[in-house]
Enzyme design. Sequence first.
Site, PDB file in Angstrom:
ATOM      1  N   GLY A  97     -51.890  64.919  51.393  1.00 34.18           N
ATOM      2  CA  GLY A  97     -52.182  63.885  50.393  1.00 34.18           C
ATOM      3  C   GLY A  97     -52.807  62.706  51.113  1.00 34.18           C
ATOM      4  O   GLY A  97     -53.438  62.849  52.169  1.00 34.18           O
ATOM      5  N   GLY A 100     -51.421  62.474  54.695  1.00 27.00           N
ATOM      6  CA  GLY A 100     -51.872  63.601  55.520  1.00 27.00           C
ATOM      7  C   GLY A 100     -53.300  63.366  55.988  1.00 27.00           C
ATOM      8  O   GLY A 100     -53.633  63.534  57.169  1.00 27.00           O
ATOM      9  N   ARG A 119     -50.295  74.628  50.993  1.00 21.50           N
ATOM     10  CA  ARG A 119     -50.330  75.903  50.273  1.00 21.50           C
ATOM     11  C   ARG A 119     -51.794  76.269  50.005  1.00 21.50           C
ATOM     12  O   ARG A 119     -52.628  75.407  49.723  1.00 21.50           O
ATOM     13  CB  ARG A 119     -49.512  75.851  48.997  1.00 21.50           C
ATOM     14  CG  ARG A 119     -49.834  74.701  48.072  1.00 21.50           C
ATOM     15  CD  ARG A 119     -48.906  74.715  46.891  1.00 21.50           C
ATOM     16  NE  ARG A 119     -49.055  73.489  46.114  1.00 21.50           N
ATOM     17  CZ  ARG A 119     -48.339  73.205  45.061  1.00 21.50           C
ATOM     18  NH1 ARG A 119     -47.403  74.036  44.646  1.00 21.50           N
ATOM     19  NH2 ARG A 119     -48.530  72.084  44.385  1.00 21.50           N
ATOM     20  N   SER A 157     -45.378  65.874  49.334  1.00 21.58           N
ATOM     21  CA  SER A 157     -44.828  64.879  48.411  1.00 21.58           C
ATOM     22  C   SER A 157     -43.305  64.928  48.546  1.00 21.58           C
ATOM     23  O   SER A 157     -42.736  65.958  48.945  1.00 21.58           O
ATOM     24  CB  SER A 157     -45.247  65.188  46.975  1.00 21.58           C
ATOM     25  OG  SER A 157     -44.516  66.288  46.481  1.00 21.58           O
ATOM     26  N   ASP A 158     -42.646  63.826  48.227  1.00 19.49           N
ATOM     27  CA  ASP A 158     -41.195  63.802  48.394  1.00 19.49           C
ATOM     28  C   ASP A 158     -40.529  64.903  47.564  1.00 19.49           C
ATOM     29  O   ASP A 158     -39.571  65.532  48.007  1.00 19.49           O
ATOM     30  CB  ASP A 158     -40.671  62.416  48.025  1.00 19.49           C
ATOM     31  CG  ASP A 158     -41.205  61.358  48.989  1.00 19.49           C
ATOM     32  OD1 ASP A 158     -41.016  61.527  50.212  1.00 19.49           O
ATOM     33  OD2 ASP A 158     -41.834  60.383  48.537  1.00 19.49           O
ATOM     34  N   ALA A 159     -41.064  65.155  46.370  1.00 17.10           N
ATOM     35  CA  ALA A 159     -40.497  66.218  45.529  1.00 17.10           C
ATOM     36  C   ALA A 159     -40.713  67.580  46.189  1.00 17.10           C
ATOM     37  O   ALA A 159     -39.816  68.433  46.191  1.00 17.10           O
ATOM     38  CB  ALA A 159     -41.144  66.183  44.151  1.00 17.10           C
ATOM     39  N   HIS A 182     -41.141  58.725  55.293  1.00 21.20           N
ATOM     40  CA  HIS A 182     -40.335  58.120  54.224  1.00 21.20           C
ATOM     41  C   HIS A 182     -38.884  58.539  54.485  1.00 21.20           C
ATOM     42  O   HIS A 182     -38.642  59.687  54.873  1.00 21.20           O
ATOM     43  CB  HIS A 182     -40.810  58.705  52.884  1.00 21.20           C
ATOM     44  CG  HIS A 182     -40.582  57.834  51.704  1.00 21.20           C
ATOM     45  ND1 HIS A 182     -40.171  56.529  51.786  1.00 21.20           N
ATOM     46  CD2 HIS A 182     -40.728  58.083  50.372  1.00 21.20           C
ATOM     47  CE1 HIS A 182     -40.084  56.015  50.576  1.00 21.20           C
ATOM     48  NE2 HIS A 182     -40.401  56.939  49.692  1.00 21.20           N
ATOM     49  N   GLU A 270     -42.875  49.209  45.925  1.00 23.27           N
ATOM     50  CA  GLU A 270     -43.995  49.824  45.199  1.00 23.27           C
ATOM     51  C   GLU A 270     -43.786  49.749  43.683  1.00 23.27           C
ATOM     52  O   GLU A 270     -44.742  49.619  42.923  1.00 23.27           O
ATOM     53  CB  GLU A 270     -44.218  51.277  45.664  1.00 23.27           C
ATOM     54  CG  GLU A 270     -43.123  52.240  45.297  1.00 23.27           C
ATOM     55  CD  GLU A 270     -43.072  53.498  46.169  1.00 23.27           C
ATOM     56  OE1 GLU A 270     -43.718  53.536  47.232  1.00 23.27           O
ATOM     57  OE2 GLU A 270     -42.359  54.447  45.788  1.00 23.27           O
ATOM     58  N   SER A 328     -57.511  23.393  43.881  1.00 26.06           N
ATOM     59  CA  SER A 328     -57.527  21.983  43.459  1.00 26.06           C
ATOM     60  C   SER A 328     -56.116  21.401  43.405  1.00 26.06           C
ATOM     61  O   SER A 328     -55.130  22.136  43.275  1.00 26.06           O
ATOM     62  CB  SER A 328     -58.153  21.873  42.069  1.00 26.06           C
ATOM     63  OG  SER A 328     -57.310  22.507  41.124  1.00 26.06           O
TER      64      SER A 328
HETATM   65  N1  LIG Z   1     -49.400  57.656  49.826  1.00 30.81           N
HETATM   66  C1  LIG Z   1     -49.108  56.771  50.762  1.00 30.81           C
HETATM   67  O1  LIG Z   1     -49.985  55.978  51.109  1.00 30.81           O
HETATM   68  C2  LIG Z   1     -47.765  56.717  51.419  1.00 30.81           C
HETATM   69  C3  LIG Z   1     -46.919  57.817  51.390  1.00 30.81           C
HETATM   70  N2  LIG Z   1     -45.803  57.839  52.152  1.00 30.81           N
HETATM   71  C4  LIG Z   1     -44.963  59.015  52.197  1.00 30.81           C
HETATM   72  O2  LIG Z   1     -45.705  60.057  52.838  1.00 30.81           O
HETATM   73  C5  LIG Z   1     -45.358  61.340  52.285  1.00 30.81           C
HETATM   74  C6  LIG Z   1     -46.604  62.015  51.729  1.00 30.81           C
HETATM   75  O3  LIG Z   1     -47.108  61.238  50.675  1.00 30.81           O
HETATM   76  P1  LIG Z   1     -48.620  61.351  50.161  1.00 30.81           P
HETATM   77  O4  LIG Z   1     -49.535  61.524  51.310  1.00 30.81           O
HETATM   78  O5  LIG Z   1     -48.846  60.228  49.236  1.00 30.81           O
HETATM   79  O6  LIG Z   1     -48.648  62.744  49.401  1.00 30.81           O
HETATM   80  P2  LIG Z   1     -48.369  63.090  47.861  1.00 30.81           P
HETATM   81  O7  LIG Z   1     -47.098  62.510  47.392  1.00 30.81           O
HETATM   82  O8  LIG Z   1     -49.598  62.783  47.092  1.00 30.81           O
HETATM   83  O9  LIG Z   1     -48.177  64.666  48.026  1.00 30.81           O
HETATM   84  C7  LIG Z   1     -49.270  65.466  48.162  1.00 30.81           C
HETATM   85  C8  LIG Z   1     -49.019  66.705  48.991  1.00 30.81           C
HETATM   86  O10 LIG Z   1     -47.859  67.414  48.565  1.00 30.81           O
HETATM   87  C9  LIG Z   1     -48.235  68.781  48.305  1.00 30.81           C
HETATM   88  N3  LIG Z   1     -47.379  69.358  47.277  1.00 30.81           N
HETATM   89  C10 LIG Z   1     -47.003  68.806  46.109  1.00 30.81           C
HETATM   90  N4  LIG Z   1     -46.181  69.644  45.432  1.00 30.81           N
HETATM   91  C11 LIG Z   1     -46.055  70.738  46.206  1.00 30.81           C
HETATM   92  C12 LIG Z   1     -45.301  71.942  46.103  1.00 30.81           C
HETATM   93  N5  LIG Z   1     -44.516  72.169  45.044  1.00 30.81           N
HETATM   94  N6  LIG Z   1     -45.368  72.841  47.109  1.00 30.81           N
HETATM   95  C13 LIG Z   1     -46.149  72.602  48.190  1.00 30.81           C
HETATM   96  N7  LIG Z   1     -46.872  71.484  48.360  1.00 30.81           N
HETATM   97  C14 LIG Z   1     -46.815  70.571  47.390  1.00 30.81           C
HETATM   98  C15 LIG Z   1     -49.677  68.661  47.854  1.00 30.81           C
HETATM   99  O11 LIG Z   1     -50.314  69.893  47.963  1.00 30.81           O
HETATM  100  P3  LIG Z   1     -51.196  70.488  46.765  1.00 30.81           P
HETATM  101  O12 LIG Z   1     -52.505  69.765  46.812  1.00 30.81           O
HETATM  102  O13 LIG Z   1     -51.282  71.910  47.114  1.00 30.81           O
HETATM  103  O14 LIG Z   1     -50.471  70.197  45.463  1.00 30.81           O
HETATM  104  C16 LIG Z   1     -50.202  67.611  48.815  1.00 30.81           C
HETATM  105  O15 LIG Z   1     -50.551  68.182  50.043  1.00 30.81           O
HETATM  106  C17 LIG Z   1     -44.288  61.043  51.234  1.00 30.81           C
HETATM  107  O16 LIG Z   1     -43.028  61.120  51.869  1.00 30.81           O
HETATM  108  C18 LIG Z   1     -44.588  59.596  50.835  1.00 30.81           C
HETATM  109  O17 LIG Z   1     -43.500  58.921  50.257  1.00 30.81           O
HETATM  110  C19 LIG Z   1     -45.510  56.795  52.994  1.00 30.81           C
HETATM  111  C20 LIG Z   1     -46.313  55.683  53.059  1.00 30.81           C
HETATM  112  C21 LIG Z   1     -47.430  55.518  52.168  1.00 30.81           C
HETATM  113  C1  LIG Z   2     -48.702  52.983  50.028  1.00 33.03           C
HETATM  114  C2  LIG Z   2     -47.247  52.902  50.142  1.00 33.03           C
HETATM  115  O1  LIG Z   2     -46.731  52.378  51.113  1.00 33.03           O
HETATM  116  C3  LIG Z   2     -46.429  53.299  49.011  1.00 33.03           C
HETATM  117  C4  LIG Z   2     -46.911  52.438  47.872  1.00 33.03           C
HETATM  118  O2  LIG Z   2     -45.097  53.028  49.299  1.00 33.03           O
HETATM  119  C5  LIG Z   2     -46.582  54.753  48.624  1.00 33.03           C
HETATM  120  O3  LIG Z   2     -47.723  55.229  48.439  1.00 33.03           O
HETATM  121  O4  LIG Z   2     -45.563  55.448  48.492  1.00 33.03           O
HETATM  122 MG   LIG Z   3     -43.766  54.643  48.936  1.00 33.60          MG
HETATM  123 MG   LIG Z   4     -44.783  52.084  51.127  1.00 35.40          MG
END
Ligand SMILES: NC(=O)C1=CN([C@@H]2O[C@H](COP(=O)(O)OP(=O)(O)OC[C@H]3O[C@@H](n4cnc5c(N)ncnc54)[C@H](OP(=O)(O)O)[C@@H]3O)[C@@H](O)[C@H]2O)C=CC1
Ligand SMILES: CC(=O)[C@](C)(O)C(=O)O
Ligand SMILES: [Mg+2]
Ligand SMILES: [Mg+2]
Length: 408
Positions: A97, A100, A119, A157-159, A182, A270, A328
């Site tokens: 995401g 990454g 995946r 993703s966290d989920a 995270h 956030e 101002s």
């Molecule tokens: N976004 C940010 O700027 C920040 C994020 N974080 C943390 O970094 C981590 C990653 O966040 P972020 O980069 O935003 O990514 P996202 O939350 O957008 O997650 C996206 C990734 O998760 C994969 N994914 C989602 N569902 C599934 C599933 N069921 N099985 C396998 N893969 C899956 C997606 O793959 P696919 O495309 O195949 O669905 C994709 O590669 C998290 O812990 C987040 O809290 C921390 C700081 C800032």
């Molecule tokens: C960008 C960031 O630090 C956030 C808002 O906490 C997130 O994307 O999870």
């Molecule tokens: Mg966050």
């Molecule tokens: Mg943050």
Amino acid sequence: MASLATRSQQALRSVSRRASQIAARVSTSPAQTATYSLLARTAVASAPRQPTVQNVRGIKTLDFAGTKEVVYERADWPLAKLQDYFKNDTLALIGYGSQGHGQGLNARDNGLNVIVGVRKDGESWRQAQEDGWVPGETLFPIEEAINRGTIIMNLLSDAAQSQTWPTVAPLITKGKTLYFSHGFSVVYKEDTKVIPPKDVDVILVAPKGSGRTVRTLFKEGRGINSSVAVFQDVTGKAMEKAVALGVGVGSGYMYETTFQKEVYSDLYGERGVLMGGIQGMFLAQYKVLRANGHSPSEAFNETVEEATQSLFPLIGAKGMDYMYNACSTTARRGALDWAPIFEKANAPIFEQLYESVKNGTETRKSLEFNGRSTYRTDLAKELKEIDDQEIWRAGKTVRSLRPDYKPE
Ligand SMILES: NC(=O)C1=CN([C@@H]2O[C@H](COP(=O)(O)OP(=O)(O)OC[C@H]3O[C@@H](n4cnc5c(N)ncnc54)[C@H](OP(=O)(O)O)[C@@H]3O)[C@@H](O)[C@H]2O)C=CC1
Ligand SMILES: CC(=O)[C@](C)(O)C(=O)O
Ligand SMILES: [Mg+2]
Ligand SMILES: [Mg+2]
């Protein structure tokens, strides 16, 4: 005749009386106000102090308004040292995401050995290829990447971290390192079921900004601020490794914290000022302007455009008082009066939000929603509704008139 000083003190008192009168009319339950006053007001040191920096063997202790905090910096990790430190490692970056993308490309540009695991049928697989990750060489299905890696960087993703844990966990064998950005999965273990194996280091580097900014700041030769923490230290080197990885993925400064503090503050921030709070505040201000007959462009310019293009960058550059002084005296007087009113009105909402983070409500909602197979389209649908709001349609038109406009 009263001296100038006495008169200005009287004037100040009357202004602050007026502010409290207005503030008192903002409805807040007495119990909520009491909790807020007690906890929040006393939590913030008010006496001005000069910041001090102590540097002992590369570890900086900074004095933040009387509270000492440990900060690590990129300057202590020149590229050659960094590359040497990780010369026997493969960083397996799982998930592609926003983080990454930013962390992976930065680590790759830093000359580290990085592979990506996602995946195979997903959107990330396609995006990773666009960024030059090659299937079978640097891009693999999740399990294969974990098997090949020594440092497993869980950026799903966290989920998804929770959903995939039953298949991922057995692959995190002794000697590997487990990295997160995270505290979410580990801290909310009752809900996520993520319990790391006992024989691996578990560390965190959480960039305090979007993964897009992680990348752009790195390309500008700067670095993002990150939080850094250790959950489990088996080797005795966990913090050092975390700091080195933080540098590897593009951090400039790393502020030491715990997994729990990181996730509580992150989920809170956030939902609050960074995203949810500002969106709600922009919209409320815009709607009142429109209801009073102001045009969309006037309402947008006075709410969003001026904030993002002029005033907020001034806060970012040199602080709130600098931004005030750049405006101002009329604006300064009025904003000084209204700031405590907004603080008081918002405080109970922030209290409620922190509680919802702490008791896991926010976590459970996120796990449920983002755990759906339709998570991308479900989110996209709601974001489209925002995009269709008049305020953001007006924004598109205003932006299109900028000289450096590029079609969005
Ligand atoms: N976004 C940010 O700027 C920040 C994020 N974080 C943390 O970094 C981590 C990653 O966040 P972020 O980069 O935003 O990514 P996202 O939350 O957008 O997650 C996206 C990734 O998760 C994969 N994914 C989602 N569902 C599934 C599933 N069921 N099985 C396998 N893969 C899956 C997606 O793959 P696919 O495309 O195949 O669905 C994709 O590669 C998290 O812990 C987040 O809290 C921390 C700081 C800032
Ligand atoms: C960008 C960031 O630090 C956030 C808002 O906490 C997130 O994307 O999870
Ligand atoms: Mg966050
Ligand atoms: Mg943050």
